[in-house]
Design an enzyme around this catalytic site. Structure first.
Site, PDB file in Angstrom:
ATOM      1  N   LYS A  60       5.615  -6.201  -0.957  1.00 30.79           N
ATOM      2  CA  LYS A  60       4.880  -5.531   0.113  1.00 30.79           C
ATOM      3  C   LYS A  60       3.392  -5.860   0.019  1.00 30.79           C
ATOM      4  O   LYS A  60       2.768  -6.283   1.001  1.00 30.79           O
ATOM      5  CB  LYS A  60       5.080  -4.018   0.046  1.00 30.79           C
ATOM      6  CG  LYS A  60       4.399  -3.266   1.187  1.00 30.79           C
ATOM      7  CD  LYS A  60       4.327  -1.778   0.925  1.00 30.79           C
ATOM      8  CE  LYS A  60       3.152  -1.454   0.025  1.00 30.79           C
ATOM      9  NZ  LYS A  60       2.898   0.005  -0.091  1.00 30.79           N
TER      10      LYS A  60
ATOM     11  N   ASP B 134       6.737  -1.141   4.229  1.00 31.60           N
ATOM     12  CA  ASP B 134       6.340   0.100   3.561  1.00 31.60           C
ATOM     13  C   ASP B 134       7.257   1.224   4.019  1.00 31.60           C
ATOM     14  O   ASP B 134       8.283   0.988   4.678  1.00 31.60           O
ATOM     15  CB  ASP B 134       4.868   0.420   3.839  1.00 31.60           C
ATOM     16  CG  ASP B 134       4.597   0.833   5.283  1.00 31.60           C
ATOM     17  OD1 ASP B 134       5.524   0.750   6.129  1.00 31.60           O
ATOM     18  OD2 ASP B 134       3.467   1.257   5.572  1.00 31.60           O
TER      19      ASP B 134
END
Length: 259
Positions: A150, A168
């Site tokens: 991420k 996320d």
């Protein structure tokens, strides 16, 4: 700010009415791809101002800010980073930082001891392995302390212009709510969505989904009746469908202060 829905359906979606999963195993791959791209186009109209909400000017600043954003808000990180970036302008500065001083600066972000450890390790790794420069390849970024896919995709997409999907909490929740996937694992979610959305759109698409999650499609009570994705979303009706009630749930850009 989200644009109001036009001709919003009166009734909740079938999946909501029947208590079914929004992921329809009967939907064909082609049908799902077309629906996903239609929703992506609508998101571009709803959130034309979507962008990375962490303040930065260099790849190093964005990398550090993203590491610090775990379990806190972008707004909180943005209040801390001006002091942090001025005090530690290079990877070498982070590598040689005094832990007590660093922890004091990071304290408002929460979990400041663990974050100080990550930032110290990050500085050292950059100096020792990459001559103090932030690498521009995912395979190298994920070798750094505190950096997962991420964070790597945030840095690649926003500092290097390399398309990446930022999976996320908001992103994963929304694409499952959209019925694009039933996967929970972020890596698997990323793989599924990468097949639905053209690569060149990944970075901006990620921003739009996250904006939508923060401002409209909330975890507990989404503003369904004020959502421009209503006609394509199998989860329409999870939140209030009345446009006036739903509009009260839509948050302003200050929603960057939410997790």
């Amino acid at each position: 700010m989200s644009a109001p829905a036009s001709s919003t359906p009166v009734r909740p979606a079938r999946a909501v009415r029947l208590g079914l999963s929004p992921y329809d195993t009967g939907e064909t791959p082609l049908g799902r791809t077309r629906r996903a791209r239609r929703m992506a186009r609508e998101l571009a109209l709803i959130h034309p101002d979507a962008h990375c909400e962490l303040d930065f000017t260099t790849p190093l600043e964005l990398l550090v800010a993203t590491v610090l954003s775990a379990q806190t808000t972008d707004r909180t990180v943005n209040t801390v980073t001006p002091t942090l970036f001025a005090r530690y302008p290079t990877a070498a500065a982070y590598a040689g930082a005094d832990r007590d001083e660093l922890e004091t600066i990071l304290r408002p972000t929460g979990f400041f001891r663990a974050k100080a450890t990550s930032v110290l390790g990050l500085g050292r790794a950059l100096v020792e392995q990459f001559d103090g420069e932030v690498p521009g390849r995912l395979e190298e970024l994920v070798t750094l302390p505190g950096v997962g896919r991420k964070t790597a995709n945030v840095v690649l997409g926003n500092a290097f212009g390399v398309p990446g999907l930022t999976v996320d909490t908001h992103f994963g929740r929304l694409v499952r709510r959209f019925g694009w996937t039933a996967e929970e694992d972020p890596v698997k979610v990323e793989a599924v969505v990468s097949e639905l959305i053209p690569k060149k759109e990944w970075t901006e698409f990620s921003h739009r989904v996250i904006f939508h999650g923060r401002r409209v499609c909330h975890a507990k009570k989404p503003a369904c009746g004020a959502c421009g994705l209503a006609r394509s979303c199998p989860s329409f009706g999870t939140g209030p469908v009345d446009p006036l009630l739903a509009a009260k749930l839509v948050k302003s850009p200050a929603a960057s202060d939410t997790l």
